[in-house]
Enzyme design. Sequence first.
Site, PDB file in Angstrom:
ATOM      1  N   SER A  35      36.569 -16.410 -13.276  1.00 35.41           N
ATOM      2  CA  SER A  35      36.904 -15.341 -14.516  1.00 35.41           C
ATOM      3  C   SER A  35      36.311 -15.222 -15.469  1.00 35.41           C
ATOM      4  CB  SER A  35      38.416 -15.595 -14.632  1.00 35.41           C
ATOM      5  OG  SER A  35      38.496 -17.015 -15.115  1.00 35.41           O
ATOM      6  N   CYS A  58      43.476 -14.936  -7.319  1.00 39.22           N
ATOM      7  CA  CYS A  58      42.784 -16.100  -7.923  1.00 39.22           C
ATOM      8  C   CYS A  58      41.989 -15.637  -9.160  1.00 39.22           C
ATOM      9  CB  CYS A  58      41.814 -16.846  -7.049  1.00 39.22           C
ATOM     10  SG  CYS A  58      41.574 -18.641  -7.499  1.00 39.22           S
ATOM     11  N   HIS A 115      43.977 -17.293  -2.270  1.00 42.24           N
ATOM     12  CA  HIS A 115      43.233 -16.513  -1.417  1.00 42.24           C
ATOM     13  C   HIS A 115      43.789 -15.864  -0.452  1.00 42.24           C
ATOM     14  CE1 HIS A 115      39.198 -16.985  -3.744  1.00 42.24           C
ATOM     15  NE2 HIS A 115      39.660 -17.928  -4.137  1.00 42.24           N
ATOM     16  N   GLU A 161      42.726 -13.616   1.447  1.00 39.54           N
ATOM     17  CA  GLU A 161      41.678 -13.102   2.449  1.00 39.54           C
ATOM     18  C   GLU A 161      41.395 -14.003   3.143  1.00 39.54           C
ATOM     19  OE1 GLU A 161      41.277 -13.990  -0.572  1.00 39.54           O
ATOM     20  OE2 GLU A 161      39.305 -14.411  -0.931  1.00 39.54           O
TER      21      GLU A 161
END
Length: 194
Positions: free
Chosen positions: A53, A83, A177, A179
């Site tokens: 981030s 996240c 996550h 994905e």
Amino acid sequence: MRASGAKVGVLALQGPARLHARALAELGAEPVEVRTPAHLVGVDALVIPGGESTTLSLLLDSSGVRGALEDRVADGLPVLGTCAGMIMCAAAVLGGRVDQHSLGIVDIDVRRNAFGRQRDSFEADLDVEGLPGGRFPAVFIRAPVVARVGPGVEVLAGLAEGPVLCRSGAVLVTAFHPELGGDLRLHQSFLERI
Ligand code: GLN
């Protein structure tokens, strides 16, 4: 709008956006990689993936995407933040860097790297409020946790450390996550609210 055919941006300033794009395409949406302000024009929703981030925040500034994104968000753009993407969506970041600025899309505060060294990365099967089909396989990688939940924000799943999945209107944020676990139900649920 139906998920099918929706143009969904995937912020691709840092880290792999590919798995999110693949999930969206499998669900019938049209993924669009977002690297410049112009890429945001015409998208119906946006995914902010994981990564770092601190770096993401700097790249939002240097790419010029931050201003355009703030405008779209002010108009109610649906966002899925995962996240580091969840950290970017938060109102305040605990354990962030001073030059790190989140977007304040959801009224939550998050604590970065909340799971300590022992649990740097782990998987957990989450019981998700309102998600049909049983527990969700969640992959956590140096994940944040939600430290404060504002009014109007629903907590959909949590661990002992705190909430890890929240929804506020058309914005969905996950500390993990979605994905990576091979389960598209959260992407599907996000697309259903566009
Ligand atoms: N620890 C990272 C951060 O603070 C997030 C990790 C991730 O996105 N997997 O930004």
